[in-house]
Enzyme design. Structure first.
Site, PDB file in Angstrom:
ATOM      1  N   ASN A 156      28.820  -0.589   0.580  1.00 58.04           N
ATOM      2  CA  ASN A 156      28.522  -0.870   1.991  1.00 58.04           C
ATOM      3  C   ASN A 156      29.259   0.043   2.977  1.00 58.04           C
ATOM      4  O   ASN A 156      28.714   0.443   3.992  1.00 58.04           O
ATOM      5  CB  ASN A 156      28.769  -2.348   2.321  1.00 58.04           C
ATOM      6  CG  ASN A 156      30.209  -2.762   2.076  1.00 58.04           C
ATOM      7  OD1 ASN A 156      30.886  -2.252   1.181  1.00 58.04           O
ATOM      8  ND2 ASN A 156      30.694  -3.690   2.873  1.00 58.04           N
ATOM      9  N   GLU A 254      39.226  -7.776  -3.429  1.00 57.08           N
ATOM     10  CA  GLU A 254      38.723  -8.119  -2.102  1.00 57.08           C
ATOM     11  C   GLU A 254      37.244  -8.415  -2.264  1.00 57.08           C
ATOM     12  O   GLU A 254      36.462  -7.534  -2.584  1.00 57.08           O
ATOM     13  CB  GLU A 254      38.967  -6.956  -1.135  1.00 57.08           C
ATOM     14  CG  GLU A 254      38.992  -7.407   0.323  1.00 57.08           C
ATOM     15  CD  GLU A 254      37.609  -7.490   0.925  1.00 57.08           C
ATOM     16  OE1 GLU A 254      37.081  -8.620   1.064  1.00 57.08           O
ATOM     17  OE2 GLU A 254      37.029  -6.450   1.243  1.00 57.08           O
ATOM     18  N   CYS A 288      31.630  -7.278   4.516  1.00 59.21           N
ATOM     19  CA  CYS A 288      32.148  -8.552   3.997  1.00 59.21           C
ATOM     20  C   CYS A 288      32.708  -9.429   5.110  1.00 59.21           C
ATOM     21  O   CYS A 288      32.907 -10.617   4.935  1.00 59.21           O
ATOM     22  CB  CYS A 288      33.204  -8.301   2.927  1.00 59.21           C
ATOM     23  SG  CYS A 288      34.513  -7.205   3.492  1.00 59.21           S
ATOM     24  N   GLU A 469      46.070  -6.388   1.333  1.00 61.34           N
ATOM     25  CA  GLU A 469      46.307  -4.963   1.496  1.00 61.34           C
ATOM     26  C   GLU A 469      46.689  -4.711   2.942  1.00 61.34           C
ATOM     27  O   GLU A 469      46.287  -5.434   3.835  1.00 61.34           O
ATOM     28  CB  GLU A 469      45.057  -4.172   1.086  1.00 61.34           C
ATOM     29  CG  GLU A 469      44.841  -4.226  -0.424  1.00 61.34           C
ATOM     30  CD  GLU A 469      43.491  -3.683  -0.881  1.00 61.34           C
ATOM     31  OE1 GLU A 469      42.613  -3.478  -0.026  1.00 61.34           O
ATOM     32  OE2 GLU A 469      43.332  -3.474  -2.097  1.00 61.34           O
TER      33      GLU A 469
END
Length: 488
Positions: A156, A254, A288, A469
């Site tokens: 993406n 993630e 996301c 992160e």
């Protein structure tokens, strides 16, 4: 056989500082035309083995460089990508389907900034020291790079998310084997051409192209890759956890989101509506962090809905290379079908589709008739139990529902398996803090969306992932800590 107006682009793996051809290839499509335009190596065990070997060989030299030396190389790489920003943006837009505007203003600048940010942050980490005067001991900590990091990034935000992993990994002194998505590999391959010029020793960054099932699996199962950083689906992450368990690997995952936007009666709609359109439909909804569940307090529900739908209808869908277009093509034919199927399910369940898919007609330019396009789609009157409110759709589709009380909306917002991001719209400061504390979400934005300070942790709760992160968090993940005690 297909007639091609232009020669197909053929990518090669980048191993030990050299481009290496592969024995078999996968077709990659241009999502805005539906044509094959690129051939991507279909790597497997052998290619991964060679890349891990190259990364292992490069580790002693790279890990013994000072943070300052590594920092200078990262900054040089950032400069080189920035110098070619337009070429990278064009390639990302063509390969991924996103608009040229989004690639120019978001993807490539952020990829450049990822290198600059970690080039700087690596110079500012300090370690701890404590004294025990009574027993004459001093304790201190020391951090060292871990080894070869396996980095798997999604389709993406291809270069943006790949560099978000590569930059901290190599800044900390690790070497890497990266596997971008087979659907969007071009910008990673373009970056490989700049690595030597930036001064990266051969083997520090290796890129192996291919599918998750073959190349990804080989990387995750390799005994000499102690770290895996992955961005992608929860399903794939479960497999990664299983496969890496026998090797006790360190994981940073993630994953998806089903992110709520909560709009209270006292929200400033002049700011809320344009931002919520972006948080729903930016990058075709393929982020996301997109808000796909919009909870609106009953007092402003009908006004919000009316204005939101009117604005959504103004978003222009079409050729991604047209700078006036707001919505490009979805990544693949299969993905478009999947996103459409959610809209059909919603309709079958009695929800109302207010605009977009199946309601408005989509006029596309001549060359884009076979592309994977879809209009921004707004669904109302969806039940919380519906798969449209529970599962990540990852397309230009958002559901708008009404709520009455703060207590109720917190419970409903939390009633999904995901917990990545949330947005809250209200002008009441007390309420903003109360709600933010109670949302099960790794990130909460209030009266804004996607404003990121890379110093601070990024990541999700529940099925949205493991680990965080950011400046400190990435440093902790990509280094091994040791406590040393000296008696004097």
């Amino acid at each position: 056989t297909m007639a091609h107006s232009e020669a197909l682009l053929v990518l090669e793996n980048f191993i030990g500082g050299k481009f290496v051809p592969c024995s078999s290839y996968i077709d990659s499509y241009n999502p805005s035309t539906g044509d094959v335009y690129c051939r991507v190596p279909d790597s497997g065990k052998e290619e991964v083995e060679a890349a891990v070997k190259a990364a292992k060989n490069a580790f002693p030299v790279w890990s013994s460089k000072s943070p300052l030396e590594r920092s200078q190389i990262l900054n040089k790489l950032a400069d080189l990508i920035e110098h070619d920003l337009e070429a990278f943006a064009q390639a990302e837009s063509k390969d991924q389907g996103k608009t040229i505007t989004f690639a120019r203003t978001v993807d490539i600048p952020r990829a450049v900034y990822n290198f600059r940010f970690f080039a700087s942050s690596i110079l500012h980490h300090t370690t701890d020291c404590t004294e025990m005067a009574t027993v004459g001991c001093v304790h201190y900590t020391s951090r060292a790079p871990v080894g070869v990091a396996g980095l798997i990034s999604p389709w993406n935000l291809p270069l943006y998310l790949l560099t978000w992993k590569i930059a901290p990994a190599i800044a900390c002194g690790n070497t890497v084997v990266a596997k971008p998505s087979e659907m969007t590999s071009v910008t990673a391959w373009m970056m490989c051409k700049l690595l030597e010029k930036a001064g990266l020793p051969h083997g520090v960054v290796n890129v192996v192209f291919g599918t998750g099932a073959k190349a990804g699996e080989a990387l995750v199962c390799h005994p000499d890759v102690p770290l895996i950083s992955f961005t992608g689906s929860t399903l794939t992450a479960q497999r990664i956890m299983e496969k890496s368990a026998p090797h006790c690997k360190r994981l940073s995952l993630e994953l998806g989101g089903k992110n709520p936007a909560i709009v209270f009666d006292d929200a400033d709609l002049t700011q809320c509506i344009p931002t919520t359109l972006r948080s729903s439909f930016a990058n075709q909804g393929e982020i996301c962090l997109c808000t796909s569940r919009i909870f609106v307090q009953r007092g402003v529900y009908s006004e919000f809905l009316k204005r939101f739908v009117a604005e959504a209808k103004k978003w222009k869908v079409g050729n991604p290379s047209d700078p006036t277009v707001n919505v490009g093509a979805l990544i693949s034919k299969e993905h478009l079908e999947k996103v459409r199927s959610y809209v059909k399910k919603a309709q079958a369940e009695g929800a109302r589709v207010l605009c977009g898919e199946g309601v408005d007609s989509l006029a596309l330019p001549t060359g884009n008739q076979k592309g994977y396009f879809m209009l921004p789609t707004v669904i109302a009157e969806v039940k919380d139990e519906s798969c449209c409110m529970q599962e990540e759709i990852f397309g230009p589709v958002t559901c708008v529902v009404a709520f009455d009380t703060e207590e109720e909306v917190i419970e409903r917002a939390n009633s999904v398996k995901y917990g990545l991001a949330a947005t809250v719209w209200s002008s009441n400061v007390g309420r903003v803090h109360r709600v933010a504390r109670r949302l099960q979400s790794g990130l909460v934005w209030t009266n804004c969306w996607l404003v990121r300070d890379l110093n601070l942790p990024f990541g999700g709760m529940k099925a949205s992932g493991i680990g965080r992160e950011g400046a400190k968090d990435s440093y902790e993940f990509f280094t091994e800590i040791k406590t040393i005690t000296i008696k004097h």
